[in-house]
Write a protein that holds these residues in place. Structure first.
Motif, PDB file in Angstrom:
ATOM      1  N   GLY A  84      -9.259  -6.540  18.477  1.00  0.00           N
ATOM      2  CA  GLY A  84      -8.508  -5.536  17.733  1.00  0.00           C
ATOM      3  C   GLY A  84      -7.135  -6.064  17.358  1.00  0.00           C
ATOM      4  N   ARG A  85      -6.446  -5.324  16.498  1.00  0.00           N
ATOM      5  CA  ARG A  85      -5.051  -5.641  16.208  1.00  0.00           C
ATOM      6  C   ARG A  85      -4.245  -5.403  17.479  1.00  0.00           C
ATOM      7  NH1 ARG A  85      -3.294  -8.570  12.599  1.00  0.00           N
ATOM      8  NH2 ARG A  85      -1.318  -7.448  12.482  1.00  0.00           N
ATOM      9  N   ASP A 136      -1.577  -3.971  17.856  1.00  0.00           N
ATOM     10  CA  ASP A 136      -1.045  -2.607  17.926  1.00  0.00           C
ATOM     11  C   ASP A 136      -2.136  -1.538  17.968  1.00  0.00           C
ATOM     12  OD1 ASP A 136      -1.806  -3.144  15.348  1.00  0.00           O
ATOM     13  OD2 ASP A 136       0.166  -2.869  14.458  1.00  0.00           O
ATOM     14  N   ASP A 137      -3.424  -1.959  17.903  1.00  0.00           N
ATOM     15  CA  ASP A 137      -4.515  -0.984  18.007  1.00  0.00           C
ATOM     16  C   ASP A 137      -5.134  -0.952  19.411  1.00  0.00           C
ATOM     17  OD1 ASP A 137      -4.472  -0.019  15.403  1.00  0.00           O
ATOM     18  OD2 ASP A 137      -5.798  -1.594  14.651  1.00  0.00           O
ATOM     19  N   VAL A 141      -9.405   5.509  18.220  1.00  0.00           N
ATOM     20  CA  VAL A 141      -7.966   5.427  18.523  1.00  0.00           C
ATOM     21  C   VAL A 141      -7.735   5.995  19.919  1.00  0.00           C
ATOM     22  CG1 VAL A 141      -7.297   5.668  16.086  1.00  0.00           C
ATOM     23  CG2 VAL A 141      -7.466   7.710  17.531  1.00  0.00           C
ATOM     24  N   ARG A 151      -6.249   2.638  11.295  1.00  0.00           N
ATOM     25  CA  ARG A 151      -6.304   3.447  12.521  1.00  0.00           C
ATOM     26  C   ARG A 151      -4.989   4.167  12.783  1.00  0.00           C
ATOM     27  NH1 ARG A 151      -8.837  -1.191  13.308  1.00  0.00           N
ATOM     28  NH2 ARG A 151     -11.099  -1.107  13.564  1.00  0.00           N
ATOM     29  N   PHE A 152      -3.869   3.560  12.313  1.00  0.00           N
ATOM     30  CA  PHE A 152      -2.572   4.202  12.596  1.00  0.00           C
ATOM     31  C   PHE A 152      -2.491   5.597  11.966  1.00  0.00           C
ATOM     32  CE2 PHE A 152      -1.704   2.360   8.484  1.00  0.00           C
ATOM     33  CZ  PHE A 152      -0.766   3.188   7.894  1.00  0.00           C
ATOM     34  N   ARG A 170      -4.286   7.744  14.332  1.00  0.00           N
ATOM     35  CA  ARG A 170      -3.449   7.898  15.531  1.00  0.00           C
ATOM     36  C   ARG A 170      -2.354   8.928  15.282  1.00  0.00           C
ATOM     37  NH1 ARG A 170      -3.207   2.231  16.211  1.00  0.00           N
ATOM     38  NH2 ARG A 170      -1.095   2.150  15.397  1.00  0.00           N
TER      39      ARG A 170
END
Length: 515
Positions: free
Chosen positions: A410-411, A413-414, A444, A507-508, A511
């Motif tokens: 994943g990223r 930040d994810d 998320v 995804r942000f 989130r």
């Protein structure tokens, strides 16, 4: 290419060499309306270089391109590079305000734009003090300059600028899953670097290939697929100016019989699942496909191979590194993982303290790449934290197995921890979509009543999905697939997922909505 001295212009190698080697009459690009041989393209790029000079653009200045994938794109892009002028191809799906920001940020002197996209920028053009001319690709220039007329006025002789191999040749703006895009400055030597590594040694591209890329030329991935790689061997590219729907892709495959098809995971899944296209053929000469943009789920790779008899090479690239640096290869494919480093690239995985992690532990991926950009434009802090000498930070978390294969987690930040263990949203998503009811999924973190993070899933169902007891069925399915603590505690059924223009799940946004 590193440490090269003397002058080197990417167009001499990409284009003029093909003409010198006798491929002047060979088809380079077709867009279903027009076509250009290598000889035609050489003449058009010389005219474009002369036109830019006449419009008062000097070496090292920028010109922006908001252009659909037609034969005009390579003419303008390579024409600018020939003149030592820096083309900046932009995403054709941005909003007016995003264009205002990027055009001001790169200080484009000329904007080349497809007629269909003019309405999006008409209100911002007057607010850009550096912009002197708008040149329109299409039938009607709507009061601006018309590209075909401007090119027709010019001579097709031009002395190619004696640029330096380390000089910026073009910029690409990184889509950034968050925030405003950042301009990545790529050098003249970077195009050949991607062709000599991935295209030659992994993809094995050859002169008789016919290429079709769903990813557009303004993306780093699409630029390599449809321009750098085919031109590096004198092959032919089919361009498609509209959205890459399953029907459009199958139609082009049947008409042009491509040998290489470059896609993205969401498109491969959609092509397999499109009921109206279930008898569609992927052409009869297709020999290989590639996938990038985000990790290809194992189930999609296996289903594609079963249906069309052709492998998908799943790989990882980035705007900063210009193309794919980790990839599966012909004869060395393991669906569900990103493969091994591309020859010519070095990679390492590090923890938060910058220490290399052993096999089986999650770390951030750093790459030592011959094709790395030289930095972001006017973003010193971000350049310093991404481009660390030889190494470029990808912001992606990976795990390496004992065979030296890398699997995307994943990223950075994810990713999130559940009961002290890292959970990869991608792993949970991949497990969810192996269930016959689920078409797409995004996962998320969500805090439970005790304030502890747990996975929350958003799913798009297939048209024929049975929905009784769906939540319990899917939770059990994930537990069986990847382990009991990773199952989604909450599941929301939605009509669609938020995505970037490249098809990456944002995804942000989920989130932000979830918290």
């Amino acid at each position: 290419m590193g440490g090269m001295s003397g002058s080197y212009n990417a167009v001499t190698w990409l284009l003029d060499r093909n003409v010198d080697e006798g491929r002047g009459a060979k088809l380079a690009f077709t867009d279903t309306v027009s076509e250009l041989t290598y000889g035609d393209l050489q003449r058009q790029t010389r005219r474009a270089a002369n036109m830019l000079r006449r419009l008062g653009v000097r070496r090292e200045e920028r010109v922006a391109m908001i252009m659909l994938d037609t034969v005009d794109f390579p003419s303008v892009f390579l024409g600018a590079i020939r003149a030592g002028i820096v083309p900046v191809p932009l995403n054709t799906l941005l909003t007016s305000e995003q264009y205002a920001y990027v055009l001001a940020d790169c200080r484009a002197r000329v904007l080349f734009i497809s007629e269909a996209l003019l309405p999006v920028v008409k209100d911002v053009i007057g607010r850009l003090p550096d912009l002197e001319h708008v040149v329109v690709s299409g039938r009607d220039a709507h009061g601006h300059k018309k590209l075909a007329d401007e090119l027709a006025r010019e001579s097709d002789t031009f002395a190619t600028a004696a640029t330096h191999p380390d000089e910026p040749a073009f910029w690409l703006y990184s889509s950034g899953s968050t925030g405003m895009p950042k301009g990545v400055r790529h050098l003249h030597s970077n195009l050949a670097a991607t062709a000599d590594t991935y295209a030659r040694q992994v993809l094995g591209i050859r002169e008789n290939d016919v290429c079709l890329s769903a990813a557009k030329l303004f993306f780093a991935y699409g630029l390599g697929n449809a321009l750098t790689f085919p031109m590096s061997v004198g092959a032919t590219t089919v361009l498609h100016s509209d959205r890459p729907t399953p029907a459009a892709m199958f139609g082009l495959m049947n008409k042009y019989n491509p040998t290489i098809f470059y896609g993205v995971p969401t498109l491969f899944a959609a092509m397999l699942n499109d009921e109206t296209m279930k008898d569609a053929r992927a052409g009869n000469r297709l020999r290989i496909c590639t996938s990038a943009g985000e990790a290809l789920p194992e189930s999609v790779g296996n289903a594609w191979k079963a249906r069309f008899g052709v492998d998908i090479l799943d790989g990882v690239g980035s705007t900063e590194l210009l193309h794919i640096f980790l990839s599966n290869a012909p004869g060395d494919i393991k669906y569900g993982c990103s493969g091994r480093p591309v020859p010519g690239y070095k990679v390492r995985l590090v923890n938060e303290a910058g220490v290399e992690v052993p096999d089986g532990e999650v770390g951030e991926l750093l790459v030592d790449a011959p094709s790395a950009g030289e930095g972001y434009w006017n973003q010193r802090a971000k350049s310093r934290s991404t481009f660390e000498g030889h190494w470029t930070r990808t912001g992606d978390k990976y795990i390496r197995d004992a065979d030296g294969r890398y699997t995307f987690c994943g990223r950075s930040d994810d990713m999130f921890k559940v009961s002290g263990i890292w959970v990869s949203p991608f792993e949970v998503e991949s497990a969810l979509i192996t269930h016959p009811a689920v078409l797409e999924a995004a996962v998320v973190p969500e805090a439970d009543p005790e304030g502890l993070l747990k996975p929350k899933a958003f799913v798009v169902l297939r048209a024929d999905a049975r929905t009784d007891d769906l939540h319990e069925v899917l939770k059990e399915h994930v537990k069986q697939k990847i382990g009991p603590w990773k199952y989604p505690r909450w599941i929301d059924v939605v009509d669609s997922l938020p995505k970037t223009a490249t098809g990456k799940i944002q995804r942000f946004k989920l989130r932000d909505g979830a918290s």
